[in-house]
Design a protein around this motif. Sequence first.
Motif, PDB file in Angstrom:
ATOM      1  N   GLY A  29       3.647   1.630   7.109  1.00  0.00           N
ATOM      2  CA  GLY A  29       3.673   3.078   7.785  1.00  0.00           C
ATOM      3  C   GLY A  29       4.927   3.616   7.695  1.00  0.00           C
ATOM      4  O   GLY A  29       5.295   4.962   7.244  1.00  0.00           O
ATOM      5  N   PHE A  30       5.984   2.802   8.085  1.00  0.00           N
ATOM      6  CA  PHE A  30       7.514   3.390   8.186  1.00  0.00           C
ATOM      7  C   PHE A  30       7.887   3.664   6.559  1.00  0.00           C
ATOM      8  O   PHE A  30       8.629   4.445   6.364  1.00  0.00           O
ATOM      9  N   LEU A  31       7.401   2.824   5.883  1.00  0.00           N
ATOM     10  CA  LEU A  31       7.867   2.756   4.374  1.00  0.00           C
ATOM     11  C   LEU A  31       7.438   4.080   3.655  1.00  0.00           C
ATOM     12  O   LEU A  31       8.059   4.535   2.783  1.00  0.00           O
ATOM     13  N   MET A  32       6.058   4.254   3.905  1.00  0.00           N
ATOM     14  CA  MET A  32       5.370   5.689   3.243  1.00  0.00           C
ATOM     15  C   MET A  32       6.020   7.094   3.884  1.00  0.00           C
ATOM     16  O   MET A  32       6.362   7.746   3.429  1.00  0.00           O
ATOM     17  N   THR A  33       6.337   6.792   5.155  1.00  0.00           N
ATOM     18  CA  THR A  33       7.028   7.838   5.842  1.00  0.00           C
ATOM     19  C   THR A  33       8.625   7.913   5.234  1.00  0.00           C
ATOM     20  O   THR A  33       8.714   9.284   5.055  1.00  0.00           O
ATOM     21  N   VAL A  47       8.275   9.692   1.878  1.00  0.00           N
ATOM     22  CA  VAL A  47       7.658  11.148   1.877  1.00  0.00           C
ATOM     23  C   VAL A  47       8.771  11.969   2.333  1.00  0.00           C
ATOM     24  O   VAL A  47       9.081  13.094   1.798  1.00  0.00           O
ATOM     25  N   VAL A  48       9.616  11.573   3.377  1.00  0.00           N
ATOM     26  CA  VAL A  48      10.852  12.195   3.960  1.00  0.00           C
ATOM     27  C   VAL A  48      11.782  12.027   3.058  1.00  0.00           C
ATOM     28  O   VAL A  48      12.730  13.394   3.081  1.00  0.00           O
ATOM     29  N   ALA A  49      12.272  11.204   2.248  1.00  0.00           N
ATOM     30  CA  ALA A  49      13.370  10.770   1.712  1.00  0.00           C
ATOM     31  C   ALA A  49      13.337  11.768   0.367  1.00  0.00           C
ATOM     32  O   ALA A  49      14.430  11.928  -0.488  1.00  0.00           O
ATOM     33  N   VAL A  50      12.130  11.977  -0.070  1.00  0.00           N
ATOM     34  CA  VAL A  50      12.190  12.790  -1.522  1.00  0.00           C
ATOM     35  C   VAL A  50      12.347  14.092  -1.408  1.00  0.00           C
ATOM     36  O   VAL A  50      12.666  14.981  -0.696  1.00  0.00           O
ATOM     37  N   VAL A 107       2.557  -5.694   9.794  1.00  0.00           N
ATOM     38  CA  VAL A 107       2.311  -5.272   8.317  1.00  0.00           C
ATOM     39  C   VAL A 107       1.973  -3.764   8.197  1.00  0.00           C
ATOM     40  O   VAL A 107       2.609  -2.960   7.508  1.00  0.00           O
ATOM     41  N   ALA A 108       1.045  -3.261   9.021  1.00  0.00           N
ATOM     42  CA  ALA A 108       0.701  -1.852   8.990  1.00  0.00           C
ATOM     43  C   ALA A 108       2.052  -1.032   9.452  1.00  0.00           C
ATOM     44  O   ALA A 108       2.246   0.106   8.908  1.00  0.00           O
TER      45      ALA A 108
END
Length: 85
Positions: free
Chosen positions: A75-79, A82-85, A70-71
């Motif tokens: 973690g990948f979702l938040m990364t 941030v990167v896709a924006v 889950v972590a």
Amino acid sequence: MTGKTDAPADAPRCSYCGEPFPSERLRALHRGLEHYDSLGDDERAAYEDAYHSETEDIRSFRLRALVVLVALYFGFLMTYAVVAV
């Protein structure tokens, strides 16, 4: 050595088949799974204790593995966010 495990020469051995085990706990589990009908009361109690202990260890491992997955997911979702924006 004829056993299936890489146990030292002084390792506990099954009194029924002679197979060596690296620990008393593994020997108790083996006896309960392979020789249950031949066990005495003390050996059955040792098997049941080892079985319950093993069950608790497996449950704990599964819970820790779930937390790590889950972590990692978040973690990948938040990364990605941030990167896709």
